[in-house]
Design a protein around this motif. Structure first.
Motif, PDB file in Angstrom:
ATOM      1  N   SER A   5       0.709  -1.353  -0.140  1.00  0.00           N
ATOM      2  CA  SER A   5      -0.308   0.338   0.210  1.00  0.00           C
ATOM      3  C   SER A   5       0.821   1.385   0.135  1.00  0.00           C
ATOM      4  N   ILE A   6      -0.015   2.667  -0.035  1.00  0.00           N
ATOM      5  CA  ILE A   6       0.688   3.868  -0.568  1.00  0.00           C
ATOM      6  C   ILE A   6      -0.198   4.939   1.167  1.00  0.00           C
ATOM      7  N   GLY A   7       1.115   5.176   1.461  1.00  0.00           N
ATOM      8  CA  GLY A   7       0.663   6.328   2.894  1.00  0.00           C
ATOM      9  C   GLY A   7       0.909   7.863   2.655  1.00  0.00           C
ATOM     10  N   ILE A   8       0.275   8.753   2.089  1.00  0.00           N
ATOM     11  CA  ILE A   8       1.373  10.233   1.978  1.00  0.00           C
ATOM     12  C   ILE A   8       0.598  11.265   3.249  1.00  0.00           C
ATOM     13  N   ASP A   9       2.072  11.735   3.857  1.00  0.00           N
ATOM     14  CA  ASP A   9       1.773  12.494   4.836  1.00  0.00           C
ATOM     15  C   ASP A   9       2.559  13.986   4.163  1.00  0.00           C
ATOM     16  N   THR A  10       2.178  15.100   5.609  1.00  0.00           N
ATOM     17  CA  THR A  10       2.502  16.447   4.585  1.00  0.00           C
ATOM     18  C   THR A  10       2.753  17.244   6.025  1.00  0.00           C
ATOM     19  N   TRP A  11       3.156  18.492   5.915  1.00  0.00           N
ATOM     20  CA  TRP A  11       3.288  19.659   6.665  1.00  0.00           C
ATOM     21  C   TRP A  11       1.799  19.581   7.169  1.00  0.00           C
ATOM     22  N   GLY A  12       0.894  21.034   7.919  1.00  0.00           N
ATOM     23  CA  GLY A  12      -0.407  21.373   7.940  1.00  0.00           C
ATOM     24  C   GLY A  12      -1.147  22.578   7.101  1.00  0.00           C
ATOM     25  N   VAL A  13      -1.967  22.161   7.127  1.00  0.00           N
ATOM     26  CA  VAL A  13      -2.469  23.918   7.371  1.00  0.00           C
ATOM     27  C   VAL A  13      -3.046  24.652   5.530  1.00  0.00           C
ATOM     28  N   ASP A  14      -2.219  23.992   4.675  1.00  0.00           N
ATOM     29  CA  ASP A  14      -2.180  24.384   3.471  1.00  0.00           C
ATOM     30  C   ASP A  14      -2.874  23.113   2.323  1.00  0.00           C
ATOM     31  N   PHE A  15      -3.044  24.302   1.541  1.00  0.00           N
ATOM     32  CA  PHE A  15      -4.809  23.511   0.846  1.00  0.00           C
ATOM     33  C   PHE A  15      -4.311  23.957  -0.834  1.00  0.00           C
ATOM     34  N   VAL A  16      -5.187  23.085  -1.303  1.00  0.00           N
ATOM     35  CA  VAL A  16      -5.549  23.303  -2.875  1.00  0.00           C
ATOM     36  C   VAL A  16      -6.702  23.660  -3.351  1.00  0.00           C
ATOM     37  N   PHE A  17      -6.816  24.534  -4.557  1.00  0.00           N
ATOM     38  CA  PHE A  17      -8.424  24.495  -4.789  1.00  0.00           C
ATOM     39  C   PHE A  17      -8.860  24.049  -6.201  1.00  0.00           C
ATOM     40  N   PHE A  18     -10.053  22.498  -6.771  1.00  0.00           N
ATOM     41  CA  PHE A  18     -10.214  22.643  -7.877  1.00  0.00           C
ATOM     42  C   PHE A  18     -11.395  22.810  -7.914  1.00  0.00           C
ATOM     43  N   GLY A  19     -11.456  22.587  -9.378  1.00  0.00           N
ATOM     44  CA  GLY A  19     -12.327  23.019 -10.201  1.00  0.00           C
ATOM     45  C   GLY A  19     -13.251  21.849 -10.772  1.00  0.00           C
TER      46      GLY A  19
ATOM     47  N   ILE B 249      -5.273  16.488   9.776  1.00  0.00           N
ATOM     48  CA  ILE B 249      -4.773  16.906   9.062  1.00  0.00           C
ATOM     49  C   ILE B 249      -6.290  18.133   8.574  1.00  0.00           C
ATOM     50  N   ALA B 250      -7.246  17.575   9.121  1.00  0.00           N
ATOM     51  CA  ALA B 250      -8.183  18.814   8.737  1.00  0.00           C
ATOM     52  C   ALA B 250      -8.405  19.608  10.573  1.00  0.00           C
ATOM     53  N   SER B 251      -8.021  18.610  11.418  1.00  0.00           N
ATOM     54  CA  SER B 251      -7.788  19.498  12.451  1.00  0.00           C
ATOM     55  C   SER B 251      -6.565  20.879  12.401  1.00  0.00           C
ATOM     56  N   THR B 252      -5.666  20.729  12.096  1.00  0.00           N
ATOM     57  CA  THR B 252      -4.729  21.616  11.835  1.00  0.00           C
ATOM     58  C   THR B 252      -5.285  23.283  11.020  1.00  0.00           C
ATOM     59  N   SER B 253      -6.454  23.563  10.673  1.00  0.00           N
ATOM     60  CA  SER B 253      -6.774  23.594  10.217  1.00  0.00           C
ATOM     61  C   SER B 253      -8.067  25.222  10.882  1.00  0.00           C
ATOM     62  N   GLN B 254      -8.159  24.778  12.324  1.00  0.00           N
ATOM     63  CA  GLN B 254      -8.526  25.911  13.211  1.00  0.00           C
ATOM     64  C   GLN B 254     -10.488  25.907  12.397  1.00  0.00           C
ATOM     65  N   MET B 255     -10.742  24.752  11.841  1.00  0.00           N
ATOM     66  CA  MET B 255     -11.893  24.703  11.169  1.00  0.00           C
ATOM     67  C   MET B 255     -12.872  23.463  12.049  1.00  0.00           C
ATOM     68  N   LEU B 256     -12.256  22.361  12.380  1.00  0.00           N
ATOM     69  CA  LEU B 256     -12.483  21.470  13.424  1.00  0.00           C
ATOM     70  C   LEU B 256     -12.823  21.244  14.766  1.00  0.00           C
ATOM     71  N   ASP B 257     -14.006  20.287  14.723  1.00  0.00           N
ATOM     72  CA  ASP B 257     -14.535  20.727  16.657  1.00  0.00           C
ATOM     73  C   ASP B 257     -14.001  19.467  16.682  1.00  0.00           C
ATOM     74  N   PRO B 258     -13.293  19.691  17.794  1.00  0.00           N
ATOM     75  CA  PRO B 258     -12.417  17.866  18.569  1.00  0.00           C
ATOM     76  C   PRO B 258     -13.712  17.042  18.929  1.00  0.00           C
ATOM     77  N   ARG B 259     -14.251  17.428  19.549  1.00  0.00           N
ATOM     78  CA  ARG B 259     -15.501  17.140  20.007  1.00  0.00           C
ATOM     79  C   ARG B 259     -16.314  16.393  18.828  1.00  0.00           C
ATOM     80  N   THR B 260     -16.832  17.156  17.912  1.00  0.00           N
ATOM     81  CA  THR B 260     -18.221  15.989  16.733  1.00  0.00           C
ATOM     82  C   THR B 260     -16.920  15.254  15.835  1.00  0.00           C
TER      83      THR B 260
ATOM     84  N   ALA C 171      -2.312   9.117   9.721  1.00  0.00           N
ATOM     85  CA  ALA C 171      -2.356  10.200   9.848  1.00  0.00           C
ATOM     86  C   ALA C 171      -1.782  11.535   9.110  1.00  0.00           C
ATOM     87  N   GLY C 172      -2.447  12.220   7.721  1.00  0.00           N
ATOM     88  CA  GLY C 172      -2.082  13.139   6.799  1.00  0.00           C
ATOM     89  C   GLY C 172      -1.559  13.713   7.045  1.00  0.00           C
ATOM     90  N   HIS C 173      -1.480  14.314   8.626  1.00  0.00           N
ATOM     91  CA  HIS C 173      -0.194  15.655   9.454  1.00  0.00           C
ATOM     92  C   HIS C 173       0.648  15.026   9.494  1.00  0.00           C
TER      93      HIS C 173
END
Length: 492
Positions: A74-88, A176-187, A237-239
């Motif tokens: 299998s293959i797994g990918i991890d990177t640094w946090g917070v940055d993102f890419v826009f897709f059309g 990785i989403a948890s680094t965004s400051q948009m994720l609620d760790p409770r939900t 764990a992508g982060h």
């Protein structure tokens, strides 16, 4: 345990690697296939990541694995946090992604708090307020009428974007989403109110997916390009810090970790998020971990400072880290100290000039010799670690008995000993390849070769060498800490 080979893509903010992890006889063996720079591109005053180059490096690594007849499971990918890419809507990348080091978000949190108060943002997310968090990046891009954001059908964080390019499947990985400051760790879900305050819609993000699930298999196009078959891509764990902490060879829960690299991240692993007045005031963060754990930690500026100084000072680049340590230990102790997290060190045009200015403002001698430059940096980092550790211990639900230093910085024996002396508790250094190991072990867990964190860590302890350090020179370091506190500034 049957033989198994796993392909790890480990992308840091300055370089990346592709690594093969071979599991056999309850042992793990690593083999690096490729190593490559991850360069920030400056265009018209902004800083971007070259996602196409990163994708190409992943393909190159897969080609080498195929040429060497490595039966990748299998293959797994991890990177640094917070940055993102826009897709059309057509699934194509709309624009090179911004780097978190771009200064377009300077002052953005304070503007955002006029819409949603700081206390509420932290109360929902438990994330350390940092201007480059995804929340403030998106808010700034919306405010600046970013055409790519306006046209974005989907927004994927960096490891998810690369996973999509390999498989055609879109997810939002939890850590990785948890680094965004948009994720609620409770939900464990993205918060609609914060997203809309930043100017994005919940439907622009793919569903949350947790480490250990399968994303898909590499596309037929990539199979033809690489010579591989339909190899699964696993959501790990992508982060990179999430993967790194998964590799800590701890024997019980009473440990703290320091992931040492470009950034230093100090924290503990807990079952639940710690969100209260003290964690808010001290600006600690709650990021997602494997098996539903929380990484309660603080981001600290790390070896970024010494790397920048090595590029600027004429003679430092000629030294290896061992040689840097030798010249540093000969320099006077605690001659010059500074707060590594002072704003002036975030991304200055000249790191050495920023340190000189800090010295002038705090009435300290400016480093003159190479040894004095290195020693002041390492001592300042070690004393900053102590400052953060003291806050961490107050909020931890258990007594911290040992600090595990993982990542590339764990190889720096002088900084490890300085950190041990500063904190006054034993230190265990290693593994250096913590992120890649955590990446690989999550793939192994997904394949059923290990079942729990405890089993993962037991296998890691049996497979790696670590170095133990014990505190020395307690009185001397107490005096050094007093001096550090006297020159500690957050307004330079």
């Amino acid at each position: 345990m049957k033989d198994a080979y796993f392909f790890a893509v480990d992308l840091g903010a300055t370089s990346g690697r592709t690594i093969i992890g071979h599991l056999f006889n309850n042992q793990l063996e690593l083999k690096q296939l490729t190593r490559f720079p991850n360069k920030i591109i400056e265009i018209k005053g902004h800083f971007y990541w070259d996602i196409y180059a990163l994708y190409n490096e992943i393909i190159n690594g897969l080609k080498i694995a195929a040429e060497q007849n490595i039966p990748i499971q299998s293959i797994g990918i991890d990177t640094w946090g917070v940055d993102f890419v826009f897709f059309g809507k057509d699934g194509d990348i709309l624009r090179a992604p911004y780097s978190y080091r771009d200064n377009h978000t300077v002052g953005a949190p304070e503007e955002f708090f006029k819409i949603t108060p700081r206390e509420k943002v932290y109360g929902v997310t438990g994330i350390q307020i940092m201007n480059f968090n995804s929340l403030y990046q998106l808010y700034t891009l919306r405010k600046n009428h970013c055409s790519a954001l306006n046209a974005a059908d989907k927004i994927l964080f960096m490891p998810d974007a690369l996973g999509y390019l390999l498989t055609g499947k879109m997810v939002t990985e939890y850590t990785i989403a948890s680094t965004s400051q948009m994720l609620d760790p409770r939900t464990k879900q993205l918060n609609k109110e914060l997203m809309e305050a930043a100017g994005v819609k919940p439907e622009q993000f793919a569903p949350i997916t947790f480490p250990g699930e399968q994303l898909g298999t590499i596309s037929e196009e990539i199979q033809a390009m690489t010579g591989l078959g339909p190899v699964p891509v696993i959501v790990i764990a992508g982060h990179d810090t999430g993967s790194a902490v998964a590799s800590v060879p701890a024997e019980n829960e009473r440990f703290a970790y320091l992931s040492s690299g470009t950034w230093s991240l100090m924290g503990i692993e807990t079952k639940n998020a710690i969100i209260n007045n003290e964690s808010f005031e001290k600006n600690f963060t709650n990021e997602g971990g494997i098996e539903g754990t929380t990484r309660f930690l603080k981001n600290i500026c790390g070896l970024w400072i010494i790397e920048r100084c090595k590029k600027e000072l004429k003679t430092l680049p000629a030294y290896s880290y061992d040689e840097l340590n030798k010249i540093a230990i000969k320099a006077p102790a605690f001659r010059t100290l500074f707060n590594p997290d002072s704003p002036c060190f975030a991304n200055p045009s000249s790191m050495t000039e920023s340190i000189k200015n800090y010295c002038k403002v705090t009435n300290q001698p400016i480093p003159e010799t190479d040894g004095e430059w290195v020693r002041c940096i390492f001592e300042s980092l070690a004393l900053r670690y102590r400052q953060v550790f003291a806050d961490l211990q107050k909020m931890a639900p258990f007594t911290i008995e040992v600090l595990h230093i993982i990542g590339g910085g764990s190889k720096n024996e002088l900084l490890d000993q300085f950190t041990c002396n500063s904190l006054g508790i034993p230190v265990v250094a290693g593994p250096t390849e913590g992120t890649a190991i955590g990446n690989i072990m999550m793939q192994a867990k997904a394949s059923g070769l290990v079942n729990t964190i405890e089993e993962m860590r037991k296998l890691i302890r049996a497979s790696i060498e670590t170095v133990e350090y014990f505190p020395k020179d307690n009185d001397i370091w107490e005096e050094g800490y007093k001096k550090y506190l006297s020159v500690y500034r957050t307004d330079i």
